[in-house]
Design an enzyme around this catalytic site. Structure first.
Site, short mmCIF file in Angstrom:
data_model
loop_
_atom_site.label_atom_id
_atom_site.label_comp_id
_atom_site.label_asym_id
_atom_site.label_seq_id
_atom_site.Cartn_x
_atom_site.Cartn_y
_atom_site.Cartn_z
N ASP A 1 0.09 -7.61 1.64
CA ASP A 1 0.47 -6.20 1.69
C ASP A 1 1.99 -6.02 1.71
OD1 ASP A 1 0.13 -3.46 1.69
OD2 ASP A 1 -0.13 -3.32 3.86
N SER B 1 4.71 2.76 7.82
CA SER B 1 4.36 1.56 7.04
C SER B 1 5.54 1.11 6.20
CB SER B 1 3.16 1.84 6.14
OG SER B 1 1.99 2.01 6.88
N HIS C 1 0.81 -1.21 0.00
CA HIS C 1 0.00 0.00 0.00
C HIS C 1 0.85 1.28 0.00
CE1 HIS C 1 0.39 -0.05 4.53
NE2 HIS C 1 0.40 1.27 4.33
#
Length: 427
Positions: free
Chosen positions: A176, A254, A146
């Site tokens: 992911d 992230s 992402h």
């Protein structure tokens, strides 16, 4: 007349010196014994220690190639405590491996979101940032899918401020994860050390290094708050066995590493649970066990093939057993649904299809008659997450998996030949 006394004095001096030397030698042996006791049975390579001088801010790194990372800390008044030294050691070891990932898009792709901005059609404009870490010396960098989704170009910035253009060579939406590739020539690439998720326990100290809100090279710390969390993946799919932590995880973290106190990566920071899109003390990291399976496949082929059973279910609680016509002590994963044409249907697994009258509608299955999965390949199952974790960690498409199930009061085995997970959004 004074010569005998002089000799006696000299003898006394030698005796005192001998006693002091013996005491010093004993102290050295004791310290060495404590040191080797604390580090016995913990071999490693490339380990380093931090030695902190009393009443000083000087930190000296010492190579210890045959021992696991450890800390030797003096803590006089005003000195550095053990926990701080561990974090300092972790940051010193790992920060050169962590990168700031910058996503750029062209002015053409941004015209809908910023129609009045004077972008030229070919301009590359930074639109978001995230984190990543060096996987190997060939130039592969791991981050979240992402983070780089929709990028026209990706740049990575290292801790020494050097910048490289990266190509996205593989993505896996379901876990992911994504792998970037840079040309390694001219860069001092420091791959991370990989830990073992089986060694992770609730309460362990952990640290995260990343780029929250674009602030490069930020260290945060906390503990492992929980293990075995299933976090949202692609639509109906979940990412099982994730690590929950209270280390501050914010937008921009992230893709960065979650680290144990030896500086080993045990997870990839991926999600937060917050109403304000900022740290609330509940963050999640993808377990290193998934990373170790997915990343090599992304490097070699650009994709990862997840195994697929085609069942939906939930954990069976004893409070539901009587309403479902099951023995009170039954524990396992109850099969709520079987997807038409999926491996589970072909193998003959049964979903609940009989009316069930329960007042615990938020807890119990709404239909009786379904199989209860008790074990997968002889691994005991106590929850539906146990099934997900086993399938994700140990199986591949084409494998034959043996389910031990409870059906109509009888235990039996069902062999299921796994497919590859389809692109459609069925479970």
């Amino acid at each position: 007349m004074i010569e005998p006394r002089t000799r006696a004095n000299n003898g006394m001096l030698w005796m005192v010196a001998g006693i002091l030397a013996l005491l010093l030698f004993s102290c050295i042996i004791s310290v060495m014994g404590v040191f080797f006791f604390m580090n016995a049975g913990k071999p490693s390579t490339g380990s380093r220690a931090i030695a902190v001088a009393p009443n000083s801010s000087t930190v000296r790194s010492v190579a210890l190639p045959t021992l696991r990372p450890f800390i030797m800390v003096a803590t006089p008044e005003g000195g550095i405590d053990y926990a701080s030294a561990v974090l300092m050691n972790t940051y010193a070891q790992v920060s050169p491996s962590v990168v700031n990932v910058t996503v750029l898009e062209t002015g053409a792709t941004l015209k809908d979101v910023a129609p009045t901005h004077p972008f030229n059609q070919s301009d590359l404009v930074p639109v978001s940032t995230g984190s990543g870490f060096v996987w190997d010396v060939e130039g592969h960098i791991v981050t979240n899918n992402h983070v780089v989704a929709g990028a026209d170009q990706v740049q990575v910035t290292f801790s020494d401020e050097s910048v490289a253009v990266a190509e996205v060579i593989g993505i896996d939406v379901d876990s992911d994860l994504a792998v970037l590739k840079i040309d390694p020539a001219g860069y001092n690439l420091v791959p991370v050390k990989v830990g073992n998720v089986d060694d992770v326990r609730v309460g362990m100290r952990v640290a995260a290094i990343g780029n929250p809100f674009g602030l490069q090279g930020t260290l945060t710390s906390g503990i492992v708050s929980a293990m075995g969390r299933s976090i949202p993946g692609r639509e109906n799919y979940s990412i099982p066995n994730s690590i929950q932590t209270d280390a501050a995880i914010n937008p921009g973290n992230s893709g960065g590493p979650l680290l144990n106190d030896r500086g080993e990566v045990i997870g990839v920071n991926a999600q937060i649970r917050s109403e304000r899109e900022a740290n609330s003390g509940v963050g999640f990291a993808l377990p290193i066990s998934i990373v170790q399976r997915v990343v090599p496949a992304l490097i070699t082929s650009g994709a990862y093939r997840h195994s697929y059973v085609g069942v939906g279910g939930k954990t069976l609680s004893p409070i539901c057993a009587e309403d479902l016509g099951l023995p009170k002590a039954t524990r396992g994963a109850y099969v709520n649904a079987v997807v038409e044409g999926a491996p589970a249907e072909r193998a003959g697994l049964h979903a609940g299809n009989q009316a069930s009258h329960t007042k615990y509608v938020s807890i119990c299955p709404q239909a009786a008659g379904g199989d209860v999965i008790l074990a997968v390949n002889d691994q005991r199952v106590l929850s539906f997450d146990d099934v997900l974790i086993y399938m994700e960690r140990y199986t591949s498409p084409g494998d034959i998996v043996t389910f031990k199930v409870l059906r109509s009061g009888k235990e039996m085995t069902v062999d299921v030949t796994l497919d590859e997970r389809p692109k459609s959004l069925t479970p």
